[in-house]
Design a protein around this motif. Structure first.
Motif: not given
Length: 422
Positions: A229, A304, A308-309, A311, A314, A316, A326, A329-330, A335, A337
């Motif tokens: 993302a 975006t 995420m919803r 997926s 996520s 990073s 970000t 938010e994920a 998600c 992470l």
């Protein structure tokens, strides 16, 4: 490593941005301070701050050295000569000096109560020519501090910009520690303020139908979706993500990778590096038909979040970061992470975020995580949602910054009038 501790103590702390409890609807009784944001106004973060402050009633000027689209409710002022050919190093120096004197004139004419410098890179350099009259706030961006660690000139700029300010507002406690210890900024002049999650996403969360979003973006409905993302580029380790996926694609035929090109950088070198990474993503998509989706166009924050919803995971894994919007938010989206082993990310885990920290050589560690990829268990999704909704709402963070503005301007008035500062 997966951490599941949730802290809901509600204790306000300079080093725990997620625990600040400023009421989002509180407003100072006095007139709201006028604010000039010194920023690259094409930045989504800068535009978000400008809009939020204007919506709360602050007179807001965005002074930018980069051309940008208008911002609703904000007086956007762009330095002359933006986008023109600079004719080598001396042309660039001349344009920089011209932008500095332009800024000095803008501050003297507008007489803002607060000058908020967004970054200690270009904004920090230009701020050195600004008049001293306004209260000065600096939000250092992670990329600028990282660059300052490798360059004496950039470190001098960062130090000079930080030492001229009345208050520093990093988004991570580890960055605050670096500012206090490495740049010798008094601890009382540094406060950690998370940027949180836009409140509009709270309501959007339960309206998203993941299967519909997948069909909209051409993603297989029955796939296990890995969402890269962050903006595509070397700083976000996109090449490593692509190579790790290529390693496990055959062993996990259900996996589908989504790569977001993101916002195009204003700097030519960064934009070129981004294009190279996007090309690599397209090459991978061509070699694995139906397994990789590359989104070349920038998406709105709402789109975006909808992705995420839709997926399961996520990703990073940047080289450096602060308290990432970000990532938060994920987490709200539900998600699992996968996060780089960085101090700001470990701080979020300590504060209550449920996440997997990826340790060791990144490419191999990611490949291992991809092989084991599965959705986050519903109870852990609920813990992350609770953490975000109670501690990380954007409205709370804006209120904290408003409180800082009001205190700084009140103190300045007190000092000028000979009164006792609060």
């Amino acid at each position: 490593m997966t951490a599941t501790r949730l802290d809901s103590s509600g204790v306000d702390s300079a080093d725990r941005p997620g625990r600040q409890r400023a009421a989002p609807d509180s407003a100072p009784s006095a007139a709201l301070p006028s604010v000039m944001l010194l920023c690259g106004a094409s930045s989504l973060h800068a535009r978000k701050w400008a809009t939020a402050l204007a919506e709360r009633g602050h007179p807001v000027i965005a002074a930018s050295w980069i051309g940008a689209e208008p911002i609703d409710g904000v007086d956007l002022r762009v330095a002359p000569g933006t986008g023109q050919t600079r004719y080598g190093r001396w042309g660039a120096v001349w344009q920089l000096v011209a932008a500095g004197w332009w800024l000095r004139r803008q501050v003297r004419e507008a007489r803002p109560d607060v000058l908020h410098v967004h970054s200690v890179g270009m904004a920090g350099l230009l701020s050195l020519l600004a008049p001293r009259r306004p209260a000065r706030v600096v939000t250092p961006w992670g990329v600028d501090l990282q660059s300052a660690r490798r360059s004496r000139v950039r470190r001098w700029v960062a130090r000079a910009a930080l030492r001229r300010c009345d208050l520093v507002l990093p988004t991570a406690g580890s960055v605050r520690t670096e500012i206090v210890e490495s740049y010798r900024i008094p601890a009382e002049r540094a406060r950690t303020v998370s940027w949180g999650v836009d409140d509009r996403l709270f309501a959007l969360r339960d309206t998203v139908t993941p299967s519909a979003v997948r069909r909209e973006f051409g993603i297989p409905v029955d796939a296990t979706v890995l969402f890269a993302a962050r903006t595509t580029g070397p700083v976000y380790r996109t090449p490593e993500v692509l190579r790790a996926f290529a390693q496990v694609a055959a062993a996990r035929p259900d996996l589908h990778l989504v790569v977001l090109a993101g916002h195009r950088p204003a700097e030519a070198a960064a934009a070129q590096a981004q294009r190279r990474c996007v090309t690599q993503a397209h090459d991978l998509a061509a070699s694995l038909p139906g397994r990789v989706t590359v989104l070349d166009r920038p998406l709105s924050p709402e789109d975006t979040f909808r992705l995420m919803r839709a997926s399961e995971v996520s990703i990073s894994v940047p080289r450096f970061d602060q308290r990432s919007c970000t990532v938060l938010e994920a987490a709200l989206a539900g998600c699992r992470l996968l996060l780089a082993d960085l101090p700001p990310y470990r701080e979020m885990v300590e504060d209550g975020l449920v996440a997997d920290i990826v340790s060791g050589p990144l490419e191999a560690a990611l490949a291992e995580q991809f092989l084991a990829a599965r959705p986050l268990d519903p109870p852990l999704q609920d813990r992350n949602r609770h953490f975000i909704e109670t501690s990380e709402s954007w409205s709370r963070q804006v209120s904290v910054v408003q409180e800082c503005y009001q205190r700084l301007t009140t103190d300045r008035v007190g000092r000028r009038s000979g009164g006792v500062p609060r």
